[in-house]
Design a protein around this motif. Sequence first.
Motif, PDB file in Angstrom:
ATOM      1  N   HIS A  56       0.794  -1.224   0.000  1.00 46.13           N
ATOM      2  CA  HIS A  56       0.000   0.000   0.000  1.00 46.13           C
ATOM      3  C   HIS A  56       0.831   1.281   0.000  1.00 46.13           C
ATOM      4  O   HIS A  56       0.269   2.373  -0.074  1.00 46.13           O
ATOM      5  N   HIS A  57       2.145   1.183   0.095  1.00 47.86           N
ATOM      6  CA  HIS A  57       2.950   2.381   0.336  1.00 47.86           C
ATOM      7  C   HIS A  57       2.907   3.391  -0.803  1.00 47.86           C
ATOM      8  O   HIS A  57       2.982   4.583  -0.585  1.00 47.86           O
ATOM      9  N   ARG A  59       0.499   4.325  -2.608  1.00 47.44           N
ATOM     10  CA  ARG A  59      -0.778   5.032  -2.730  1.00 47.44           C
ATOM     11  C   ARG A  59      -0.907   6.174  -1.735  1.00 47.44           C
ATOM     12  O   ARG A  59      -1.896   6.893  -1.734  1.00 47.44           O
ATOM     13  N   LEU A  60       0.088   6.379  -0.875  1.00 42.85           N
ATOM     14  CA  LEU A  60       0.020   7.460   0.099  1.00 42.85           C
ATOM     15  C   LEU A  60       0.536   8.768  -0.493  1.00 42.85           C
ATOM     16  O   LEU A  60       1.529   8.790  -1.218  1.00 42.85           O
ATOM     17  N   SER A  61      -0.142   9.850  -0.169  1.00 44.14           N
ATOM     18  CA  SER A  61       0.343  11.171  -0.560  1.00 44.14           C
ATOM     19  C   SER A  61       1.385  11.625   0.454  1.00 44.14           C
ATOM     20  O   SER A  61       1.462  11.099   1.564  1.00 44.14           O
ATOM     21  N   ASP A  64      -0.128  12.375   3.798  1.00 37.24           N
ATOM     22  CA  ASP A  64      -0.615  11.220   4.557  1.00 37.24           C
ATOM     23  C   ASP A  64       0.472  10.627   5.443  1.00 37.24           C
ATOM     24  O   ASP A  64       0.205  10.137   6.528  1.00 37.24           O
ATOM     25  N   PRO A 311      -7.095   2.399   8.033  1.00 37.26           N
ATOM     26  CA  PRO A 311      -7.436   3.190   6.851  1.00 37.26           C
ATOM     27  C   PRO A 311      -7.403   4.682   7.188  1.00 37.26           C
ATOM     28  O   PRO A 311      -7.578   5.075   8.353  1.00 37.26           O
ATOM     29  N   ILE A 312      -7.210   5.512   6.177  1.00 38.72           N
ATOM     30  CA  ILE A 312      -6.937   6.934   6.383  1.00 38.72           C
ATOM     31  C   ILE A 312      -7.975   7.617   7.277  1.00 38.72           C
ATOM     32  O   ILE A 312      -7.624   8.302   8.238  1.00 38.72           O
ATOM     33  N   THR A 378      -1.195   5.160   9.105  1.00 36.24           N
ATOM     34  CA  THR A 378      -2.187   5.168   8.033  1.00 36.24           C
ATOM     35  C   THR A 378      -1.883   4.173   6.933  1.00 36.24           C
ATOM     36  O   THR A 378      -0.721   3.980   6.557  1.00 36.24           O
ATOM     37  N   THR A 379      -2.932   3.553   6.398  1.00 36.17           N
ATOM     38  CA  THR A 379      -2.840   2.786   5.172  1.00 36.17           C
ATOM     39  C   THR A 379      -3.966   3.221   4.239  1.00 36.17           C
ATOM     40  O   THR A 379      -5.078   3.500   4.700  1.00 36.17           O
ATOM     41  N   PRO A 380      -3.712   3.283   2.944  1.00 28.71           N
ATOM     42  CA  PRO A 380      -4.786   3.621   2.010  1.00 28.71           C
ATOM     43  C   PRO A 380      -5.723   2.440   1.737  1.00 28.71           C
ATOM     44  O   PRO A 380      -6.731   2.590   1.065  1.00 28.71           O
ATOM     45  N   ASN A 382      -8.173  -0.961   3.081  1.00 34.02           N
ATOM     46  CA  ASN A 382      -9.349  -1.059   3.949  1.00 34.02           C
ATOM     47  C   ASN A 382      -9.118  -1.903   5.189  1.00 34.02           C
ATOM     48  O   ASN A 382      -9.980  -1.970   6.060  1.00 34.02           O
TER      49      ASN A 382
END
Length: 415
Positions: A56-57, A59-61, A64, A311-312, A378-380, A382
Amino acid sequence: MRLLNAIGCCTLIASASCLVVVAVAGGAIKIPIHKNIHYRQNTRARAYKTLKKYGHHQRLSPRDFGHQPVTDVENDVEYYGVVGIGTPPQMFKLDMDTGSSDLWIPSMKCDHDGKCARHSRFDSSLSSTVTELKTPWKIAYGDGSTVSGHLAIDRLEFSEITIENQLIGLADRESSSFLEDVVDGVFGLGFPSLSAMVLEDQKDAEAKVLGPISNTVLSSILSHELIPAPVFGVWLGDGDGEGSDANGDDGEFIFGSIDTSRFEGELTFLPITHSRYWQVQVDGAQLDGIEDLSIKGDTIIDTGTTLLVFPIAQAKKINKAIGAKSDPWEGWILPCDSNQGGSLDFRMGGNLFSVRRKDLVREKVPKQEGWCYSAVTTTPGNTIIFGDVFIRNNYCVFDVEHMTIGIAPVKRRHH
């Protein structure tokens, strides 16, 4: 209370349908878990490594998670078990990981300009029982980082158990994140469906070793034929950082039984919601027994993860509740002197399981006096992930036969 006890010494002789396993000490097999004496917290590195593990890394801004590059720090590994591989056994420090399924260690071919040499590497020429295979093996992560090499079959020893013909990944190449770890490799305890090691011809390989092959550690040690009960319990100390127990252990995995001296009250058993991971349902969360955070979803209980990952939207809700703020460069941070007397409680199976507020405050943020990193990250995706921050507060039992996880608050020496 549902209790799975050890029922005596278990010794099995090899046959066409079983592996050679010898268990002593009343049938239960304990693996002491040791703390890295050079451990130092690096919350950002551990968060990033977890996101890489679950893909998932990317997909983070920047906002985030933090804009600056994150790299693994040599000393940021807290728990490992020591196991032996080969005959005579060569010893390795391995990450005991319920979030993956494979057993792998570096081979002598692993060099990377000498960086691999800082780890223990398996020397096949020194083992009289090894069978090396031509089958390639590789684990790939979302950013293209990998561990790759070839498969082998050899003897595995840990604590008081021996498994013949264990399938092992010999890593000839490792990405930088693994090269910089304190541990030598991984001891996966997840379900076989997660395994990245596939034999092209199982029968041909078994003919070479003259017996059945154990493809994953879990499948070999957690069957009714091999240990008193297909269950293992995990204790990661008393959560107070007071050092080792009376036996000198910083924690333990116990196979075939549970240790009732490690927890308070009764275990609550939760059904596995997806057999790919050790994953159960969270029905809600509250802070200090009052504030309802409306946190729901599946959570993976992962001994190979350090933090609490959400999740965020959920991470934002929890962090704001505990007084944390999102820093554009550092991610979620909170005052180091935050209220540490309460707890963050998760509702599962009709009961509440706590993580103390003091355990949500991590190391100091560089150049920001009075601010520390939050253990909630945080993870983007679920899925929620409960790592060692949760497990240090709650004894966990992984029950293969009934596909459940039992949880109870850890018993603390100091109140």
